[in-house]
Design an enzyme around this catalytic site. Structure first.
Site, PDB file in Angstrom:
ATOM      1  N   SER A 142       0.842  -1.204   0.000  1.00 40.55           N
ATOM      2  CA  SER A 142       0.000   0.000   0.000  1.00 40.55           C
ATOM      3  C   SER A 142       0.874   1.250   0.000  1.00 40.55           C
ATOM      4  O   SER A 142       1.671   1.469   0.919  1.00 40.55           O
ATOM      5  CB  SER A 142      -0.902   0.015   1.234  1.00 40.55           C
ATOM      6  OG  SER A 142      -1.487   1.300   1.342  1.00 40.55           O
TER       7      SER A 142
ATOM      8  N   HIS B 223      -1.357  -1.096  -4.170  1.00 37.45           N
ATOM      9  CA  HIS B 223      -2.645  -0.728  -3.572  1.00 37.45           C
ATOM     10  C   HIS B 223      -2.625   0.769  -3.289  1.00 37.45           C
ATOM     11  O   HIS B 223      -1.679   1.283  -2.686  1.00 37.45           O
ATOM     12  CB  HIS B 223      -2.826  -1.535  -2.283  1.00 37.45           C
ATOM     13  CG  HIS B 223      -4.150  -1.376  -1.623  1.00 37.45           C
ATOM     14  ND1 HIS B 223      -5.278  -2.032  -2.049  1.00 37.45           N
ATOM     15  CD2 HIS B 223      -4.538  -0.627  -0.555  1.00 37.45           C
ATOM     16  CE1 HIS B 223      -6.309  -1.715  -1.266  1.00 37.45           C
ATOM     17  NE2 HIS B 223      -5.875  -0.844  -0.353  1.00 37.45           N
TER      18      HIS B 223
ATOM     19  N   ASP C  85      -4.668   3.826  -1.570  1.00 37.55           N
ATOM     20  CA  ASP C  85      -5.728   4.155  -0.615  1.00 37.55           C
ATOM     21  C   ASP C  85      -6.171   5.591  -0.787  1.00 37.55           C
ATOM     22  O   ASP C  85      -5.410   6.521  -0.515  1.00 37.55           O
ATOM     23  CB  ASP C  85      -5.203   3.944   0.814  1.00 37.55           C
ATOM     24  CG  ASP C  85      -5.155   2.474   1.169  1.00 37.55           C
ATOM     25  OD1 ASP C  85      -6.176   1.796   1.003  1.00 37.55           O
ATOM     26  OD2 ASP C  85      -4.082   2.013   1.599  1.00 37.55           O
TER      27      ASP C  85
ATOM     28  N   MET D 285      -8.604   8.529   0.382  1.00 41.79           N
ATOM     29  CA  MET D 285      -9.428   8.942   1.530  1.00 41.79           C
ATOM     30  C   MET D 285      -9.857  10.390   1.342  1.00 41.79           C
ATOM     31  O   MET D 285      -9.037  11.234   0.977  1.00 41.79           O
ATOM     32  CB  MET D 285      -8.594   8.830   2.805  1.00 41.79           C
ATOM     33  CG  MET D 285      -8.006   7.457   3.014  1.00 41.79           C
ATOM     34  SD  MET D 285      -6.965   7.451   4.457  1.00 41.79           S
ATOM     35  CE  MET D 285      -6.444   5.730   4.469  1.00 41.79           C
TER      36      MET D 285
ATOM     37  N   HIS E  38      -8.430   1.733  -3.942  1.00 40.48           N
ATOM     38  CA  HIS E  38      -9.394   1.515  -2.859  1.00 40.48           C
ATOM     39  C   HIS E  38     -10.005   2.859  -2.466  1.00 40.48           C
ATOM     40  O   HIS E  38      -9.341   3.680  -1.840  1.00 40.48           O
ATOM     41  CB  HIS E  38      -8.637   0.865  -1.682  1.00 40.48           C
ATOM     42  CG  HIS E  38      -9.455   0.647  -0.463  1.00 40.48           C
ATOM     43  ND1 HIS E  38      -8.885   0.332   0.754  1.00 40.48           N
ATOM     44  CD2 HIS E  38     -10.798   0.686  -0.239  1.00 40.48           C
ATOM     45  CE1 HIS E  38      -9.832   0.189   1.656  1.00 40.48           C
ATOM     46  NE2 HIS E  38     -11.004   0.413   1.078  1.00 40.48           N
TER      47      HIS E  38
ATOM     48  N   MET F 276     -12.086   5.045  -0.272  1.00 40.93           N
ATOM     49  CA  MET F 276     -12.753   5.237   1.022  1.00 40.93           C
ATOM     50  C   MET F 276     -13.345   6.633   0.955  1.00 40.93           C
ATOM     51  O   MET F 276     -12.829   7.591   1.551  1.00 40.93           O
ATOM     52  CB  MET F 276     -11.730   5.102   2.150  1.00 40.93           C
ATOM     53  CG  MET F 276     -11.285   3.665   2.372  1.00 40.93           C
ATOM     54  SD  MET F 276      -9.732   3.555   3.255  1.00 40.93           S
ATOM     55  CE  MET F 276      -8.599   3.695   1.883  1.00 40.93           C
TER      56      MET F 276
ATOM     57  N   MET G 114     -11.887  -5.731   5.192  1.00 41.61           N
ATOM     58  CA  MET G 114     -11.009  -4.830   5.953  1.00 41.61           C
ATOM     59  C   MET G 114     -10.711  -5.459   7.307  1.00 41.61           C
ATOM     60  O   MET G 114     -11.634  -5.915   8.002  1.00 41.61           O
ATOM     61  CB  MET G 114     -11.679  -3.461   6.165  1.00 41.61           C
ATOM     62  CG  MET G 114     -11.802  -2.604   4.927  1.00 41.61           C
ATOM     63  SD  MET G 114     -10.234  -2.217   4.112  1.00 41.61           S
ATOM     64  CE  MET G 114      -9.331  -1.369   5.405  1.00 41.61           C
TER      65      MET G 114
ATOM     66  N   ASP H  13      -6.834  -6.280   4.175  1.00 43.96           N
ATOM     67  CA  ASP H  13      -6.163  -4.974   4.198  1.00 43.96           C
ATOM     68  C   ASP H  13      -6.224  -4.394   5.606  1.00 43.96           C
ATOM     69  O   ASP H  13      -7.311  -4.178   6.135  1.00 43.96           O
ATOM     70  CB  ASP H  13      -6.908  -4.064   3.197  1.00 43.96           C
ATOM     71  CG  ASP H  13      -6.342  -2.664   3.079  1.00 43.96           C
ATOM     72  OD1 ASP H  13      -5.276  -2.393   3.649  1.00 43.96           O
ATOM     73  OD2 ASP H  13      -6.988  -1.845   2.387  1.00 43.96           O
TER      74      ASP H  13
HETATM   75  C1  DX5 Z   1      -6.371   1.552   5.881  1.00 43.10           C
HETATM   76  C2  DX5 Z   1      -5.893   1.327   4.461  1.00 43.10           C
HETATM   77  C3  DX5 Z   1      -4.813   0.311   4.355  1.00 43.10           C
HETATM   78  C4  DX5 Z   1      -3.523   0.692   4.979  1.00 43.10           C
HETATM   79  C5  DX5 Z   1      -2.837  -0.561   5.441  1.00 43.10           C
HETATM   80  O1  DX5 Z   1      -7.297   2.585   5.885  1.00 43.10           O
HETATM   81  O2  DX5 Z   1      -6.978   0.900   3.659  1.00 43.10           O
HETATM   82  O3  DX5 Z   1      -4.572  -0.065   3.008  1.00 43.10           O
HETATM   83  O4  DX5 Z   1      -2.686   1.397   4.128  1.00 43.10           O
HETATM   84  O5  DX5 Z   1      -1.728  -0.187   6.152  1.00 43.10           O
HETATM   85  P1  DX5 Z   1      -0.957  -1.145   7.144  1.00 43.10           P
HETATM   86  O6  DX5 Z   1      -0.499  -2.320   6.356  1.00 43.10           O
HETATM   87  O7  DX5 Z   1       0.143  -0.290   7.643  1.00 43.10           O
HETATM   88  O8  DX5 Z   1      -1.953  -1.545   8.222  1.00 43.10           O
HETATM   89 ZN    ZN Z   2      -6.757  -0.073   1.411  1.00 45.05          ZN
END
Ligand code: DX5
Ligand code: ZN
Length: 228
Positions: free
Chosen positions: A6, A31, A33, A35, A65, A67, A136, A174
């Site tokens: 990620s 990956h 993320d 947000m 991904h 969010m 998740m 994840d």
């Molecule tokens: C959480 C994200 C994850 C995050 C995972 O909100 O969706 O993808 O980056 O990070 P680690 O592996 O550090 O828990």
């Molecule tokens: Zn993620």
């Protein structure tokens, strides 16, 4: 087995180089993320950043991904930016079906994510329409959190459903994935592993990817029976 570092845990001052590092390390996917400060209490990066990173990791599959509370305004920008797959959340309820069709119409693979407090039954109506289910294993919003063990039965259920119904969605986890939790998730049936901290924060990412893949492989309860 897919290993997906990620980018959230990468050095943000040099994202292009970090994506190159993930590709050189032998990762399968990257990956990303996304947000929006509304669906989750944090903001990460947007389509322009993904487009800037894309040429640095041409061979990696971009797993985006979302969010985000209003994914409908973001699907086209992320598709243009180079996403190969776009994941939306089942917590968006009645928006889910139109979002799935929109992602498909853009020619991208579709993922559906479920948060730790949400019942696994919520994803059932969509299982024959998706390419990947993301269970998740932390509450989304931040990297570096601890794995929530109570999520393991959801992985088992999602794996049992795909075998019973002869479906071939991938099963991704994840959040808090490291060399210990990757084994637990693989035993429960997961085949696709997102890890931020455990991969990007390693000096030798190649060795870390290799080790995580081997542990996942050694704990696989019968992936070969599936057509993924
Ligand atoms: C959480 C994200 C994850 C995050 C995972 O909100 O969706 O993808 O980056 O990070 P680690 O592996 O550090 O828990
Ligand atoms: Zn993620």
């Amino acid at each position: 087995m897919i290993i997906a570092p990620s980018l959230l845990a990468a050095d943000f001052t040099r994202l292009g180089k970090e994506a190159e590092r993930a590709e050189r390390a032998g990762a399968d996917w990257l990956h990303l993320d996304i947000m929006d400060g509304q669906f989750v209490p944090n903001i990460s990066f947007g389509p322009d950043v993904v487009a800037a990173v894309r040429p640095h990791a041409k061979k990696l599959f971009f797993d985006v991904h979302l969010m985000c509370g209003k994914p409908e305004i973001l699907l086209e920008p992320f598709a243009k930016a180079g996403a190969d797959q776009i994941i939306i959340h089942v917590e968006l309820h009645q928006q889910v079906t139109p979002l799935i069709w929109k992602i498909k119409s853009l020619g991208k693979k579709v993922g559906l994510a479920i948060n730790p407090p949400t019942s696994i039954a919520e994803v059932q109506p969509y299982l024959d329409k998706i390419d990947l289910l993301l269970v998740m294993t932390v509450n989304p919003g931040f990297g570096g959190q601890s794995f929530i063990h109570e999520c393991l039965p959801k992985i088992q259920q999602a794996d049992a459903w795909r075998r019973e119904k002869k479906l071939n969605y991938r099963l991704e986890v994840d959040g808090g994935i490291n060399n210990a939790t990757v084994a637990e998730c693989a035993r429960a049936g997961a085949d696709t592993f997102v890890a931020g901290t455990a991969l990007f924060r390693q000096h030798n990412m190649g060795a870390a990817v290799k080790k995580m893949r081997k542990i996942a492989h050694d704990n696989d309860p019968g992936l070969a029976d599936l057509k993924l």
